[in-house]
Design a protein around this motif. Structure first.
Motif, PDB file in Angstrom:
ATOM      1  N   GLN A   8       0.999  -1.250  -0.137  1.00 17.83           N
ATOM      2  CA  GLN A   8       0.017  -0.131  -0.099  1.00 17.83           C
ATOM      3  C   GLN A   8       0.802   1.155   0.148  1.00 17.83           C
ATOM      4  OE1 GLN A   8      -2.392   0.383   3.653  1.00 17.83           O
ATOM      5  NE2 GLN A   8      -3.544   2.351   2.657  1.00 17.83           N
ATOM      6  N   THR A   9       1.690   1.365   1.045  1.00 17.70           N
ATOM      7  CA  THR A   9       2.706   2.405   0.860  1.00 17.70           C
ATOM      8  C   THR A   9       3.624   2.824  -0.343  1.00 17.70           C
ATOM      9  OG1 THR A   9       3.008   2.060   3.368  1.00 17.70           O
ATOM     10  CG2 THR A   9       4.511   3.682   2.405  1.00 17.70           C
ATOM     11  N   LEU A  10       4.067   1.830  -1.060  1.00 17.33           N
ATOM     12  CA  LEU A  10       4.805   1.899  -2.193  1.00 17.33           C
ATOM     13  C   LEU A  10       3.852   2.505  -3.107  1.00 17.33           C
ATOM     14  CD1 LEU A  10       7.283  -0.534  -3.829  1.00 17.33           C
ATOM     15  CD2 LEU A  10       5.350   0.343  -5.099  1.00 17.33           C
ATOM     16  N   VAL A  11       2.649   1.972  -3.460  1.00 17.00           N
ATOM     17  CA  VAL A  11       1.506   2.639  -4.450  1.00 17.00           C
ATOM     18  C   VAL A  11       1.324   4.028  -4.222  1.00 17.00           C
ATOM     19  CG1 VAL A  11      -0.568   2.343  -5.567  1.00 17.00           C
ATOM     20  CG2 VAL A  11       0.709   0.378  -5.074  1.00 17.00           C
ATOM     21  N   GLU A  12       1.112   4.374  -2.716  1.00 14.82           N
ATOM     22  CA  GLU A  12       0.755   5.672  -2.406  1.00 14.82           C
ATOM     23  C   GLU A  12       1.929   6.501  -2.499  1.00 14.82           C
ATOM     24  OE1 GLU A  12      -2.430   5.118   1.129  1.00 14.82           O
ATOM     25  OE2 GLU A  12      -0.286   4.972   1.722  1.00 14.82           O
ATOM     26  N   TRP A  13       3.133   5.948  -2.447  1.00 13.29           N
ATOM     27  CA  TRP A  13       4.241   6.903  -2.451  1.00 13.29           C
ATOM     28  C   TRP A  13       4.577   7.303  -3.946  1.00 13.29           C
ATOM     29  CZ3 TRP A  13       9.095   7.040  -4.946  1.00 13.29           C
ATOM     30  CH2 TRP A  13       9.869   7.841  -4.708  1.00 13.29           C
ATOM     31  N   CYS A  14       4.364   6.169  -4.829  1.00 11.26           N
ATOM     32  CA  CYS A  14       4.805   6.424  -6.324  1.00 11.26           C
ATOM     33  C   CYS A  14       3.645   7.105  -7.109  1.00 11.26           C
ATOM     34  CB  CYS A  14       4.905   4.632  -6.829  1.00 11.26           C
ATOM     35  SG  CYS A  14       6.524   3.945  -6.500  1.00 11.26           S
ATOM     36  N   SER A  15       2.344   6.938  -6.624  1.00 12.08           N
ATOM     37  CA  SER A  15       1.415   7.612  -7.164  1.00 12.08           C
ATOM     38  C   SER A  15       1.390   8.889  -6.765  1.00 12.08           C
ATOM     39  CB  SER A  15       0.110   6.976  -6.836  1.00 12.08           C
ATOM     40  OG  SER A  15       0.006   5.741  -7.414  1.00 12.08           O
ATOM     41  N   GLY A  16       1.933   9.274  -5.725  1.00 14.79           N
ATOM     42  CA  GLY A  16       1.924  10.835  -5.166  1.00 14.79           C
ATOM     43  C   GLY A  16       3.051  11.561  -6.254  1.00 14.79           C
ATOM     44  N   VAL A  17       4.351  10.944  -6.566  1.00 15.69           N
ATOM     45  CA  VAL A  17       5.299  11.445  -7.458  1.00 15.69           C
ATOM     46  C   VAL A  17       4.641  11.702  -8.903  1.00 15.69           C
ATOM     47  CG1 VAL A  17       7.517  11.197  -8.361  1.00 15.69           C
ATOM     48  CG2 VAL A  17       7.091  10.651  -6.073  1.00 15.69           C
ATOM     49  N   ALA A  18       4.187  10.514  -9.330  1.00 19.63           N
ATOM     50  CA  ALA A  18       3.651  10.387 -10.758  1.00 19.63           C
ATOM     51  C   ALA A  18       2.500  11.694 -10.927  1.00 19.63           C
ATOM     52  CB  ALA A  18       3.198   9.254 -11.003  1.00 19.63           C
ATOM     53  N   SER A  19       1.804  11.790  -9.824  1.00 12.93           N
ATOM     54  CA  SER A  19       0.402  12.412  -9.993  1.00 12.93           C
ATOM     55  C   SER A  19       0.996  14.100 -10.037  1.00 12.93           C
ATOM     56  CB  SER A  19      -0.652  12.344  -8.600  1.00 12.93           C
ATOM     57  OG  SER A  19      -1.183  11.116  -8.888  1.00 12.93           O
ATOM     58  N   ARG A  20       1.831  14.321  -9.175  1.00 16.39           N
ATOM     59  CA  ARG A  20       2.575  15.726  -9.027  1.00 16.39           C
ATOM     60  C   ARG A  20       3.223  16.049 -10.456  1.00 16.39           C
ATOM     61  NH1 ARG A  20       3.555  19.155  -4.956  1.00 16.39           N
ATOM     62  NH2 ARG A  20       1.374  18.307  -4.463  1.00 16.39           N
ATOM     63  N   ALA A  21       3.982  15.287 -10.892  1.00 20.47           N
ATOM     64  CA  ALA A  21       4.732  15.146 -12.192  1.00 20.47           C
ATOM     65  C   ALA A  21       3.829  15.481 -13.428  1.00 20.47           C
ATOM     66  CB  ALA A  21       5.513  14.095 -12.482  1.00 20.47           C
ATOM     67  N   ALA A  22       2.529  14.613 -13.273  1.00 17.95           N
ATOM     68  CA  ALA A  22       1.483  14.758 -14.456  1.00 17.95           C
ATOM     69  C   ALA A  22       0.894  16.144 -14.299  1.00 17.95           C
ATOM     70  CB  ALA A  22       0.536  13.576 -14.205  1.00 17.95           C
ATOM     71  N   GLU A  23       0.662  16.725 -13.086  1.00 17.37           N
ATOM     72  CA  GLU A  23       0.148  17.974 -12.841  1.00 17.37           C
ATOM     73  C   GLU A  23       0.897  19.390 -13.742  1.00 17.37           C
ATOM     74  OE1 GLU A  23      -2.122  17.336  -8.682  1.00 17.37           O
ATOM     75  OE2 GLU A  23      -0.401  18.586  -8.918  1.00 17.37           O
ATOM     76  N   ILE A  24       2.288  19.074 -13.317  1.00 25.85           N
ATOM     77  CA  ILE A  24       3.170  19.941 -13.952  1.00 25.85           C
ATOM     78  C   ILE A  24       3.394  19.828 -15.324  1.00 25.85           C
ATOM     79  CG2 ILE A  24       5.658  20.840 -13.677  1.00 25.85           C
ATOM     80  CD1 ILE A  24       5.876  19.586 -10.875  1.00 25.85           C
ATOM     81  N   GLN A  25       3.460  18.681 -15.737  1.00 24.60           N
ATOM     82  CA  GLN A  25       3.425  18.407 -17.391  1.00 24.60           C
ATOM     83  C   GLN A  25       2.274  18.852 -17.942  1.00 24.60           C
ATOM     84  OE1 GLN A  25       6.000  16.459 -19.512  1.00 24.60           O
ATOM     85  NE2 GLN A  25       4.932  18.001 -20.677  1.00 24.60           N
ATOM     86  N   GLU A  26       1.129  19.025 -17.401  1.00 27.13           N
ATOM     87  CA  GLU A  26      -0.074  19.372 -18.104  1.00 27.13           C
ATOM     88  C   GLU A  26      -0.015  20.796 -18.123  1.00 27.13           C
ATOM     89  OE1 GLU A  26      -5.137  19.557 -17.083  1.00 27.13           O
ATOM     90  OE2 GLU A  26      -3.727  18.310 -16.108  1.00 27.13           O
ATOM     91  N   ALA A  27       0.175  21.488 -17.163  1.00 31.83           N
ATOM     92  CA  ALA A  27       0.515  23.031 -17.049  1.00 31.83           C
ATOM     93  C   ALA A  27       1.639  23.512 -18.047  1.00 31.83           C
ATOM     94  CB  ALA A  27       0.983  23.360 -15.798  1.00 31.83           C
ATOM     95  N   ALA A  28       2.562  22.748 -18.369  1.00 35.70           N
ATOM     96  CA  ALA A  28       3.579  23.052 -19.121  1.00 35.70           C
ATOM     97  C   ALA A  28       3.262  23.001 -20.662  1.00 35.70           C
ATOM     98  CB  ALA A  28       4.844  22.072 -19.099  1.00 35.70           C
ATOM     99  N   ARG A  29       2.315  22.040 -20.954  1.00 32.54           N
ATOM    100  CA  ARG A  29       1.874  21.747 -22.354  1.00 32.54           C
ATOM    101  C   ARG A  29       0.996  22.981 -22.521  1.00 32.54           C
ATOM    102  NH1 ARG A  29       3.046  16.557 -23.848  1.00 32.54           N
ATOM    103  NH2 ARG A  29       5.304  16.528 -23.874  1.00 32.54           N
ATOM    104  N   ARG A  30       0.145  23.405 -21.652  1.00 35.88           N
ATOM    105  CA  ARG A  30      -0.877  24.437 -21.710  1.00 35.88           C
ATOM    106  C   ARG A  30       0.289  25.786 -22.356  1.00 35.88           C
ATOM    107  NH1 ARG A  30      -3.501  23.039 -16.705  1.00 35.88           N
ATOM    108  NH2 ARG A  30      -2.412  24.754 -15.918  1.00 35.88           N
ATOM    109  N   GLY A  31       1.368  25.935 -21.696  1.00 37.74           N
ATOM    110  CA  GLY A  31       2.220  27.083 -22.318  1.00 37.74           C
ATOM    111  C   GLY A  31       2.967  26.739 -23.514  1.00 37.74           C
TER     112      GLY A  31
END
Length: 284
Positions: free
Chosen positions: A102-125
């Protein structure tokens, strides 16, 4: 159709994670004499997330002796209540793998989700802007950080010092001569297949190192990035401009719009874990 992604950790590393949490057996489960009773565990997304590490979690259950079934794969967007994984086994087996998985999925998904948010914002630019995670991950988690970056549609800036050429001011301090062209030529002579990346702190340094393949602007504001991009273009430089230092989801669009095509960030490594809900059930 579920398309599981390759495992970032081999069985030896996964066994080490399990042994860290259960070094001498599960005292509670054994003392209650319930370890042999059949059961089922199911993992659900409680937060919206970009799933990551679910394949490793399934393998951990399997290594403990459970029958695991994936219902999601790394890189998948998951809404709350999405079933990610289920496993069946004796209660002792399920409890052994539970928290580590459980902890492994939570941590990895936190990193991936934040990275995806930044990537999405960058592509808007700019539609070609790419986010790259630094190597400032929690020590020992580099393989999982790489997987999280890929799950997010981002990249790793560099996975280690053996991989890329990146010249910092701390390198230039030890050079005998102050000749950027000679330093760049030396790098290309010794590593002809590598791109030369140079980090700079102001427009003047960017222009001095304009012959590099990539100019990395350290802690520049979006306005300063735009100024530097214009100055490099006027000087005839074809270098790719990267923005580094302080890049996050709130400003990534501005950096990409200013002309940075590579956005280098450590922010995903500090992201809070995404919550994964666990539900147990008795078997028959």
């Amino acid at each position: 159709m579920i398309r599981p992604q390759p495992l970032a950790l081999d069985d030896h590393r996964l066994q080490q994670l399990l042994a860290e949490d259960v070094p001498y057996g599960d005292l509670t489960t054994e003392a209650l004499a319930i370890d042999a009773r059949p059961g089922q565990i199911r993992l659900f997304a409680r937060d919206p997330m970009v799933v990551c590490g679910i394949e490793e979690a399934a393998r951990m259950f399997t290594l403990c002796g459970a029958r695991a079934t994936l219902h999601a794969a790394s890189g998948q967007q998951a809404a709350p209540e999405t079933l990610l994984l289920e496993a069946s086994a004796e209660a002792g087996i399920l409890h052994r793998a539970w928290k580590s998985a459980q902890t492994l999925v939570e941590w990895c998904s936190g990193v991936a989700s934040r990275a995806a948010e930044i990537q999405e914002a960058a592509r808007r630019g700019h539609p070609e802007a790419l986010v790259a995670l630094t190597r400032k991950n929690v020590p020992g988690t580099r393989r999982l950080a790489v997987k999280a970056a890929r799950a997010a549609g981002a990249a790793m800036h560099r996975t280690g010092l053996s991989e890329t050429l990146l010249v910092f001011a701390e390198h230039r301090l030890f050079l005998d001569e102050d000749d950027p062209a000679a330093a760049i030529a030396r790098l290309r002579r010794h590593c002809p297949e590598k791109r030369v990346v140079v980090e700079v702190e102001d427009v003047a340094e960017a222009l001095a190192w304009a012959a590099a393949d990539v100019i990395q602007l350290e802690k520049f504001s979006p306005a300063a990035v735009a100024e530097t991009v214009a100055a490099l273009a006027a000087a005839g430089s074809t270098a790719l401009v990267a923005a580094a230092g302080g890049v996050n989801a709130a400003n990534a669009e501005d950096y990409a719009r200013a002309g940075a095509r590579l956005l280098v960030t450590s922010a995903p490594h500090l992201a809070p874990p995404r919550d994964v809900q666990v539900r147990f059930a008795r078997g028959v």
